[in-house]
Design a protein around this motif. Sequence first.
Motif, PDB file in Angstrom:
ATOM      1  N   THR A  29       0.848  -1.179   0.000  1.00 56.88           N
ATOM      2  CA  THR A  29       0.000   0.000   0.000  1.00 56.88           C
ATOM      3  C   THR A  29       0.886   1.231   0.000  1.00 56.88           C
ATOM      4  O   THR A  29       1.992   1.208   0.555  1.00 56.88           O
ATOM      5  N   PHE A  30       0.399   2.294  -0.582  1.00 60.57           N
ATOM      6  CA  PHE A  30       1.162   3.541  -0.592  1.00 60.57           C
ATOM      7  C   PHE A  30       0.793   4.443   0.583  1.00 60.57           C
ATOM      8  O   PHE A  30       1.284   5.560   0.679  1.00 60.57           O
ATOM      9  N   SER A  85      -8.923  -5.106  -3.084  1.00 62.90           N
ATOM     10  CA  SER A  85      -7.849  -5.066  -2.102  1.00 62.90           C
ATOM     11  C   SER A  85      -7.916  -6.366  -1.315  1.00 62.90           C
ATOM     12  O   SER A  85      -8.993  -6.734  -0.825  1.00 62.90           O
ATOM     13  N   VAL A 120      -4.486  -3.027  -8.527  1.00 63.11           N
ATOM     14  CA  VAL A 120      -3.319  -2.156  -8.631  1.00 63.11           C
ATOM     15  C   VAL A 120      -2.268  -2.746  -7.690  1.00 63.11           C
ATOM     16  O   VAL A 120      -2.442  -2.713  -6.473  1.00 63.11           O
ATOM     17  N   ILE A 121      -1.207  -3.290  -8.262  1.00 68.71           N
ATOM     18  CA  ILE A 121      -0.223  -4.030  -7.480  1.00 68.71           C
ATOM     19  C   ILE A 121       1.153  -3.401  -7.650  1.00 68.71           C
ATOM     20  O   ILE A 121       1.605  -3.174  -8.780  1.00 68.71           O
ATOM     21  N   VAL A 122       1.803  -3.146  -6.534  1.00 73.45           N
ATOM     22  CA  VAL A 122       3.174  -2.644  -6.573  1.00 73.45           C
ATOM     23  C   VAL A 122       4.053  -3.810  -7.000  1.00 73.45           C
ATOM     24  O   VAL A 122       4.029  -4.872  -6.379  1.00 73.45           O
ATOM     25  N   ASP A 123       4.807  -3.621  -8.078  1.00 76.01           N
ATOM     26  CA  ASP A 123       5.551  -4.780  -8.585  1.00 76.01           C
ATOM     27  C   ASP A 123       6.768  -5.134  -7.737  1.00 76.01           C
ATOM     28  O   ASP A 123       7.190  -6.278  -7.723  1.00 76.01           O
ATOM     29  N   GLY A 126       5.842  -7.727  -5.063  1.00 76.87           N
ATOM     30  CA  GLY A 126       4.449  -8.060  -5.338  1.00 76.87           C
ATOM     31  C   GLY A 126       4.238  -9.348  -6.097  1.00 76.87           C
ATOM     32  O   GLY A 126       3.146  -9.577  -6.620  1.00 76.87           O
ATOM     33  N   ARG A 143       1.241  -0.446 -16.879  1.00 75.38           N
ATOM     34  CA  ARG A 143       2.239  -0.234 -15.837  1.00 75.38           C
ATOM     35  C   ARG A 143       2.432   1.266 -15.671  1.00 75.38           C
ATOM     36  O   ARG A 143       2.544   2.000 -16.645  1.00 75.38           O
ATOM     37  N   ASP A 156       6.899   1.232  -8.908  1.00 73.44           N
ATOM     38  CA  ASP A 156       5.970   1.099 -10.032  1.00 73.44           C
ATOM     39  C   ASP A 156       4.724   0.354  -9.567  1.00 73.44           C
ATOM     40  O   ASP A 156       4.780  -0.459  -8.634  1.00 73.44           O
ATOM     41  N   THR A 157       3.617   0.587 -10.253  1.00 71.05           N
ATOM     42  CA  THR A 157       2.432  -0.245 -10.056  1.00 71.05           C
ATOM     43  C   THR A 157       2.079  -0.917 -11.374  1.00 71.05           C
ATOM     44  O   THR A 157       2.302  -0.372 -12.453  1.00 71.05           O
TER      45      THR A 157
END
Length: 167
Positions: A29-30, A85, A120-123, A126, A143, A156-157
């Motif tokens: 999560t950001f 989520s 939306v996944i942070v790579d 992840g 991306r 990146d997401t």
Amino acid sequence: MVTVRPAAPDDLDAICAIYAHYVQAGVATFELTPPDRSEWLRRFSAIVDAGLPFLTAEIDGEVAGYAYCAPWKTRPAYRHTVEDSVYVAPDALGRGVGGRLLDALIADCTDAGMREIIAVIVDADGAASLALHSHRGFVEAGRLRSVGFKHGRWLDTVLLQRSLDAE
């Protein structure tokens, strides 16, 4: 055995603790500061009042994870698209909790008339989330590079999308 059920306000303390772990120790999560219980109650109510799923997974009566879908965007034309989520308690990783939650979300979103689910996944770190979603028919839709800065690094997401059988 993993049991998935609709979340209840009584689950929010456990949900707070699970999410706080990911806020403080990871990049899933950001958010930079864990939300408190009153903020979780606001989020929970908004999702449930919108007719969207908010689920809890239990193992032996203890909350082992949670998942929900929220509106993707607020503009009316997006009303059939949601963002998922899924968070699993650190001590429950690798026990099938995430898969059970995501399967239930997909079914509940289909029943609610949703058409698309976005993830939306942070790579960075992840891989498990990417695998979880891809095994359930999500495909990469794009991306976004260096859109988040957390724990001293740019992140990146990856946007994933799954179409549902809703008409």
